[in-house]
Design a protein around this motif. Structure first.
Motif, PDB file in Angstrom:
ATOM      1  N   ALA A  65       0.867  -1.184   0.000  1.00  0.00           N
ATOM      2  CA  ALA A  65       0.000   0.000   0.000  1.00  0.00           C
ATOM      3  C   ALA A  65       0.897   1.225   0.000  1.00  0.00           C
ATOM      4  N   CYS A  66       0.621   2.202  -0.881  1.00  0.00           N
ATOM      5  CA  CYS A  66       1.559   3.315  -0.990  1.00  0.00           C
ATOM      6  C   CYS A  66       0.923   4.587  -1.545  1.00  0.00           C
ATOM      7  N   PHE A  67       1.619   5.692  -1.280  1.00  0.00           N
ATOM      8  CA  PHE A  67       1.416   6.945  -2.005  1.00  0.00           C
ATOM      9  C   PHE A  67       2.418   6.939  -3.148  1.00  0.00           C
ATOM     10  N   TYR A  68       2.006   7.430  -4.329  1.00  0.00           N
ATOM     11  CA  TYR A  68       2.895   7.456  -5.488  1.00  0.00           C
ATOM     12  C   TYR A  68       2.853   8.824  -6.150  1.00  0.00           C
ATOM     13  N   SER A  69       4.027   9.300  -6.568  1.00  0.00           N
ATOM     14  CA  SER A  69       4.109  10.550  -7.317  1.00  0.00           C
ATOM     15  C   SER A  69       5.392  10.575  -8.129  1.00  0.00           C
ATOM     16  N   THR A  70       5.378  11.332  -9.217  1.00  0.00           N
ATOM     17  CA  THR A  70       6.606  11.550  -9.983  1.00  0.00           C
ATOM     18  C   THR A  70       7.389  12.732  -9.425  1.00  0.00           C
ATOM     19  N   LYS A  71       6.806  13.393  -8.431  1.00  0.00           N
ATOM     20  CA  LYS A  71       7.452  14.563  -7.826  1.00  0.00           C
ATOM     21  C   LYS A  71       8.015  14.184  -6.463  1.00  0.00           C
ATOM     22  N   LEU A  72       9.336  14.207  -6.372  1.00  0.00           N
ATOM     23  CA  LEU A  72      10.027  13.774  -5.167  1.00  0.00           C
ATOM     24  C   LEU A  72       9.612  14.581  -3.946  1.00  0.00           C
ATOM     25  N   ASP A  73       9.490  15.894  -4.103  1.00  0.00           N
ATOM     26  CA  ASP A  73       9.183  16.733  -2.947  1.00  0.00           C
ATOM     27  C   ASP A  73       7.808  16.417  -2.350  1.00  0.00           C
ATOM     28  N   GLN A  74       6.869  15.960  -3.187  1.00  0.00           N
ATOM     29  CA  GLN A  74       5.541  15.629  -2.685  1.00  0.00           C
ATOM     30  C   GLN A  74       5.584  14.399  -1.777  1.00  0.00           C
ATOM     31  N   ILE A  75       6.323  13.395  -2.178  1.00  0.00           N
ATOM     32  CA  ILE A  75       6.427  12.181  -1.369  1.00  0.00           C
ATOM     33  C   ILE A  75       7.217  12.465  -0.091  1.00  0.00           C
ATOM     34  N   GLU A  76       8.261  13.271  -0.205  1.00  0.00           N
ATOM     35  CA  GLU A  76       9.020  13.647   0.997  1.00  0.00           C
ATOM     36  C   GLU A  76       8.132  14.377   1.991  1.00  0.00           C
ATOM     37  N   ALA A  77       7.271  15.243   1.486  1.00  0.00           N
ATOM     38  CA  ALA A  77       6.378  16.003   2.359  1.00  0.00           C
ATOM     39  C   ALA A  77       5.400  15.081   3.084  1.00  0.00           C
ATOM     40  N   LEU A  78       4.875  14.075   2.382  1.00  0.00           N
ATOM     41  CA  LEU A  78       3.970  13.123   3.014  1.00  0.00           C
ATOM     42  C   LEU A  78       4.678  12.333   4.114  1.00  0.00           C
ATOM     43  N   ALA A  79       5.918  11.942   3.843  1.00  0.00           N
ATOM     44  CA  ALA A  79       6.674  11.184   4.846  1.00  0.00           C
ATOM     45  C   ALA A  79       6.911  12.017   6.098  1.00  0.00           C
ATOM     46  N   LYS A  80       7.084  13.318   5.929  1.00  0.00           N
ATOM     47  CA  LYS A  80       7.300  14.202   7.081  1.00  0.00           C
ATOM     48  C   LYS A  80       6.035  14.344   7.921  1.00  0.00           C
ATOM     49  N   GLN A  81       4.865  14.097   7.309  1.00  0.00           N
ATOM     50  CA  GLN A  81       3.610  14.174   8.034  1.00  0.00           C
ATOM     51  C   GLN A  81       3.336  12.918   8.851  1.00  0.00           C
ATOM     52  N   ALA A  82       4.093  11.855   8.592  1.00  0.00           N
ATOM     53  CA  ALA A  82       3.854  10.589   9.288  1.00  0.00           C
ATOM     54  C   ALA A  82       4.186  10.732  10.767  1.00  0.00           C
ATOM     55  N   LEU A 108      14.198  -7.891   1.116  1.00  0.00           N
ATOM     56  CA  LEU A 108      13.669  -7.176   2.274  1.00  0.00           C
ATOM     57  C   LEU A 108      13.602  -8.112   3.475  1.00  0.00           C
ATOM     58  N   PRO A 109      14.274  -7.773   4.583  1.00  0.00           N
ATOM     59  CA  PRO A 109      14.265  -8.651   5.762  1.00  0.00           C
ATOM     60  C   PRO A 109      12.902  -8.658   6.447  1.00  0.00           C
ATOM     61  N   ALA A 110      12.660  -9.694   7.214  1.00  0.00           N
ATOM     62  CA  ALA A 110      11.363  -9.859   7.881  1.00  0.00           C
ATOM     63  C   ALA A 110      11.020  -8.660   8.752  1.00  0.00           C
ATOM     64  N   LYS A 111      12.014  -8.068   9.413  1.00  0.00           N
ATOM     65  CA  LYS A 111      11.755  -6.954  10.326  1.00  0.00           C
ATOM     66  C   LYS A 111      11.278  -5.695   9.611  1.00  0.00           C
ATOM     67  N   ASP A 112      11.480  -5.635   8.298  1.00  0.00           N
ATOM     68  CA  ASP A 112      11.101  -4.436   7.553  1.00  0.00           C
ATOM     69  C   ASP A 112       9.756  -4.566   6.845  1.00  0.00           C
ATOM     70  N   PHE A 113       9.111  -5.719   6.968  1.00  0.00           N
ATOM     71  CA  PHE A 113       7.732  -5.805   6.505  1.00  0.00           C
ATOM     72  C   PHE A 113       6.856  -5.070   7.516  1.00  0.00           C
ATOM     73  N   ASN A 114       5.828  -4.418   7.026  1.00  0.00           N
ATOM     74  CA  ASN A 114       4.967  -3.543   7.837  1.00  0.00           C
ATOM     75  C   ASN A 114       5.701  -2.292   8.322  1.00  0.00           C
ATOM     76  N   ARG A 115       6.913  -2.100   7.866  1.00  0.00           N
ATOM     77  CA  ARG A 115       7.675  -0.889   8.197  1.00  0.00           C
ATOM     78  C   ARG A 115       7.569   0.077   7.026  1.00  0.00           C
ATOM     79  N   PRO A 116       7.216   1.335   7.266  1.00  0.00           N
ATOM     80  CA  PRO A 116       7.098   2.295   6.158  1.00  0.00           C
ATOM     81  C   PRO A 116       8.406   2.439   5.384  1.00  0.00           C
ATOM     82  N   LEU A 117       8.283   2.413   4.070  1.00  0.00           N
ATOM     83  CA  LEU A 117       9.437   2.559   3.175  1.00  0.00           C
ATOM     84  C   LEU A 117       9.276   3.849   2.379  1.00  0.00           C
ATOM     85  N   LEU A 118      10.295   4.682   2.415  1.00  0.00           N
ATOM     86  CA  LEU A 118      10.320   5.910   1.627  1.00  0.00           C
ATOM     87  C   LEU A 118      11.244   5.667   0.445  1.00  0.00           C
TER      88      LEU A 118
END
Length: 289
Positions: A65-82, A108-118
Motif C-alpha cells: 500500500a503506498c502513495f505514489y508521485s513523480t514529484k520527489l518533494d511531494q512524497i518527501e512532504a507526506l513522509a514528514k507528516q507521518a 527485504l528482511p522480515a523486520k522491515d515488513f509492515n515498516r514504512p518505506l520511503l
C-alpha cells in the motif's frame, strides 16, 4: 475494492477523491506484479495505490500500500507528516538490482515488513511512500488484516493531528492533560493495527475475540490497542514501538482508562477479570429467594 470503501468512510481530507476501482483497472508493473489506483489527492498530486509484486526479492508476491508521485518533494512532504514514532526506511537507486524487472538488490528482511518505506529514485523519476505486508497465505483473514493496515497507514499520514478527545469524559479518574497525551500515543493507528494483527485481534486481558463473539462477518478484524506504559511515565515526545502496545476489547480498554494509569494496570485488570469468571453466579430467581 474494500480498501477504497473503508478509506472513504474513515478519512476526512478535503482534496481526497476516492475511486471505485475494479479488477479491469489493474495494470501490470515492471516489478513482476500488478497495481491499482484507489484514490487521488488532486490533480498533479500523489495517488494512493495498492500493488502486489516481487519487488521485495521474495519468491512470493507481496501486497503493498503506498502513495505514489513523480514529484520527489511531494512524497518527501507526506513522509514528514507521518507519526514520529514510525521507523521509516529509505530506499534509493543504490538499493535497486539491475535487470529486466525492478527488485531490491538485497531481499527485504522480515523486520522491515509492515515498516514504512520511503522510496526516492532520482534516476527513474518515480517515488513511493508505503509498506509491504509480510503474509504469504491469501485467505480472508490475510486480506482483512492488510485492508485494515492500509487504511490506517493512509489515514495516519493524511491526518496531521487528532482532534477528537471526547473520550476524556469516559475516563473520570485520569487528569485530562495526561489522558490527552496518552490518547495521542494510542492513535498511531498504523502501529496499533500492527499490534492487533500480532495478537490476532484477541483481547489480552479477558481473551475475548470479536469474531468469535459476534461472528466473522461483523467482528473480524476488530479490536482496540492500549499503551502499556503508565500515564505518568509518558514524556511529551516518545518513540512508541510495537512492544508498548497491547490488544484489548472495548470494555477492557474503558476499564483500563478508569484505573489510575499506573504501571501494572493491565495485570491487575486481568486478575479482576479472571476472579470474576471463577466466582459463582446465581440466577435472578435464586437471588430473589
Amino acid at each position: 475494492m474494500e480498501i477504497a470503501a473503508k478509506l472513504g468512510l474513515s478519512v476526512s481530507h478535503g482534496d481526497l477523491k476516492i475511486l471505485k476501482p475494479s479488477q479491469t483497472d489493474c495494470v501490470t508493473t515492471n516489478s513482476r506484479g500488478w497495481a491499482i489506483e484507489i484514490a487521488r489527492l488532486g490533480r498533479g498530486k500523489p495517488d494512493l495505490e495498492i500493488w502486489i509484486d516481487r519487488f521485495t526479492g521474495h519468491a512470493e508476491r507481496k501486497l503493498y500500500a503506498c502513495f505514489y508521485s513523480t514529484k520527489l518533494d511531494q512524497i518527501e512532504a507526506l513522509a514528514k507528516q507521518a507519526p514520529k514514532a514510525w521507523r521509516i526506511r529509505k530506499l534509493d537507486d543504490e538499493d535497486l538490482s539491475e535487470g529486466k524487472f525492478y527488485a531490491m538488490r538485497r531481499r527485504l528482511p522480515a523486520k522491515d515488513f509492515n515498516r514504512p518505506l520511503l522510496e526516492l529514485y532520482a534516476d527513474e523519476g518515480h517515488h513511493f511512500f508505503g509498506f509491504y505486508d509480510p503474509t504469504e497465505d491469501e485467505d480472508e483473514s490475510t486480506e482483512q488484516g492488510f485492508c485494515n493496515s492500509a487504511v490506517e497507514f493512509f489515514r495516519d499520514v493524511l491526518r496531521k493531528h487528532p482532534s477528537d478527545h471526547s473520550e476524556a469524559r469516559d475516563y473520570p479518574r485520569i487528569e485530562r492533560r495526561l489522558l490527552k497525551k496518552h490518547l495521542l500515543h494510542e492513535r498511531d493507528s498504523y502501529l496499533a493495527e500492527e499490534c492487533k494483527r500480532r495478537d490476532k485481534y484477541r483481547c489480552q486481558v479477558c481473551r475475548m475475540a470479536f469474531a468469535e463473539h459476534y461472528g466473522a462477518e461483523l467482528g473480524a478484524g476488530f479490536a482496540e490497542a492500549h499503551h502499556r506504559r503508565a500515564l505518568k511515565d509518558l514524556p511529551d515526545i516518545v518513540e512508541t514501538v510495537l512492544e508498548d502496545l497491547i490488544t484489548v476489547c472495548a470494555n477492557c480498554h474503558r476499564m483500563l482508562h478508569r484505573m489510575e494509569g499506573l504501571e501494572g494496570d493491565v495485570a491487575r485488570l486481568s486478575k479482576i477479570v479472571a476472579a470474576s469468571a471463577k466466582s459463582p453466579r446465581k440466577s435472578s430467581k435464586a437471588s430473589a429467594r
